[in-house]
Design a protein around this motif. Structure first.
Motif, PDB file in Angstrom:
ATOM      1  N   UNK A 265      31.066  60.497  35.559  1.00  0.00           N
ATOM      2  CA  UNK A 265      30.556  59.044  35.438  1.00  0.00           C
ATOM      3  C   UNK A 265      29.302  58.962  36.234  1.00  0.00           C
ATOM      4  N   UNK A 266      28.383  58.297  35.553  1.00  0.00           N
ATOM      5  CA  UNK A 266      27.151  58.078  36.501  1.00  0.00           C
ATOM      6  C   UNK A 266      27.118  57.310  37.549  1.00  0.00           C
ATOM      7  N   UNK A 267      26.435  57.502  38.582  1.00  0.00           N
ATOM      8  CA  UNK A 267      26.447  56.858  39.754  1.00  0.00           C
ATOM      9  C   UNK A 267      24.972  56.789  40.343  1.00  0.00           C
ATOM     10  N   UNK A 268      24.564  55.664  40.990  1.00  0.00           N
ATOM     11  CA  UNK A 268      23.271  55.578  40.953  1.00  0.00           C
ATOM     12  C   UNK A 268      22.898  56.361  42.427  1.00  0.00           C
TER      13      UNK A 268
END
Length: 381
Positions: A265-268
């Motif tokens: 999952x994309x995380x900043x």
């Protein structure tokens, strides 16, 4: 001048009516215009149609494989005889491995040279002379379909070509009966001889087979079309509702990779910084130990590993000295006293067997046979 002006519009109106009458086509049934009447045949091209002959000499040549040399040598006199009837010269060159046909001064049919060219092409493609000579007829044509470049994989190509032939040539025979064509599968080509309508169907079936569409589907449609053509009412109608609609099923699914990479999952936020060797030593307490203590710890770990490996090796060696498990001994059952053997009966059987000759009848059987023969003779008298 007045009467001429008066007559002008009247004549113009008459002309327009005539034009309308001319422009209107005759009320004819479309099916009559499209269908060819039964028994109609195109008249043959004779010398009267072209009495002066041809202006220029035309010639065609084709090469043939080495294995066809013996057969062509045998049947070449027959080829020359068939072509001489149409005033065409044919030559066979065994050194170069080629066949040539050319027109003469007596040739009157301009299209016969094309048919002669097709004849030598068919002979080169392993078609027998009896079938190839039919190409010289007006209502017969030929088609040489190249299938070698349609499939890249050699094994797949051989399988599809065999599918076209079928078990013991049954598929090819069914196709020949439905299309009224002679079909010859040889190497990378399919040669077909027959009427134009049949050749069109043969080409479609062959190309579809090489595109991985089984020929049985096309054979089914051809059988339905053949039955529909017999009905005079349905001849002019559309046959789409009667023909089967086969759906293309892609059985071969896309190969999935062995190792599937799951996307995270994309995380900043950036990932946490990995611990360095010093951080790990600080956490375990090794950082504060002396060099001699670290060395001792390493030596202890090595010795523990060596001891573990030694015990494993010893266990494997001792396996050879462990005796296998023996099967339990089964005691033989005592013979039951109830079942007694009749010795006297066995002796009698042995005596009878000795007296009786193999294949010969007993004395009683011979007597019975003689009596039966006498009875039959008495009845006849």
């Amino acid at each position: 001048m007045a009467p001429s002006k008066a007559n002008g519009p009247a004549t113009a109106a008459g002309d327009s009516e005539l034009r309308k009458q001319k422009s209107k086509p005759e009320d004819r049934d479309e099916s009559e215009l499209l269908t060819v009447p039964d028994g109609w045949k195109e008249p043959a091209f004779s010398k009267e149609d072209n009495p002066r002959g041809l202006l220029e000499e035309s010639s065609f040549a084709t090469l043939f494989p080495k294995y066809r040399e013996a057969y062509l040598k045998e049947c070449w006199p027959l080829v020359q005889k068939a072509l001489n009837e149409h005033h065409i010269n044919a030559t066979l060159d065994l050194i170069e491995g080629s066949m040539t046909v050319c027109t003469t001064k007596k040739t009157f049919d301009p299209y016969i040279i094309i048919r002669a060219r097709d004849l030598i092409k068919l002979l080169a493609r392993s078609v027998s002379f009896e079938q190839a000579v039919r190409i010289l007829q007006d209502d017969i044509a030929c088609d040489i379909i190249k299938i070698g470049s349609l499939v890249r994989n050699k094994e797949r190509f051989v399988k599809r070509r065999q599918r076209l032939i079928g078990p013991k040539g049954s598929t090819l025979k069914a196709l020949e009966l439905l299309t009224n064509c002679y079909i010859m599968v040889q190497g990378n080509t399919v040669s077909a001889i027959g009427p134009f309508s049949g050749l069109k169907e043969v080409r479609k079936v062959v190309l579809d087979t090489m595109k991985n569409i089984h020929p049985i589907y096309n054979i089914k449609t051809l059988m339905i079309k053949r039955e529909l053509a017999k009905d005079s009412e349905l001849r002019s109608q559309s046959w789409e509702r009667f023909l089967p609609q086969f759906k293309h099923k892609n059985v071969n699914k896309r190969k999935e990779p062995k190792k599937k990479t799951v996307k995270k999952e994309y995380t900043p936020f950036p990932p946490p910084q990995p611990e360095s060797q010093i951080d790990k030593e600080l956490a375990s307490g090794e950082y504060f130990l002396k060099a001699s203590q670290k060395k001792r710890q390493k030596m202890e770990a090595i010795k523990a590993k060596q001891a573990e490996a030694l015990t494993k090796r010893q266990e494997e060696r001792n396996k050879a000295f462990i005796p296998p498990k023996e099967k339990p001994v089964v005691k033989p059952k005592e013979a039951s006293t109830e079942t007694k053997i009749d010795v006297a009966a066995i002796k009698e059987k042995v005596k009878k067997a000795k007296n009786k000759k193999l294949g010969a009848l007993t004395a009683e059987e011979v007597k019975l046979k003689m009596e039966a023969g006498e009875k039959i003779k008495k009845k006849k008298k």
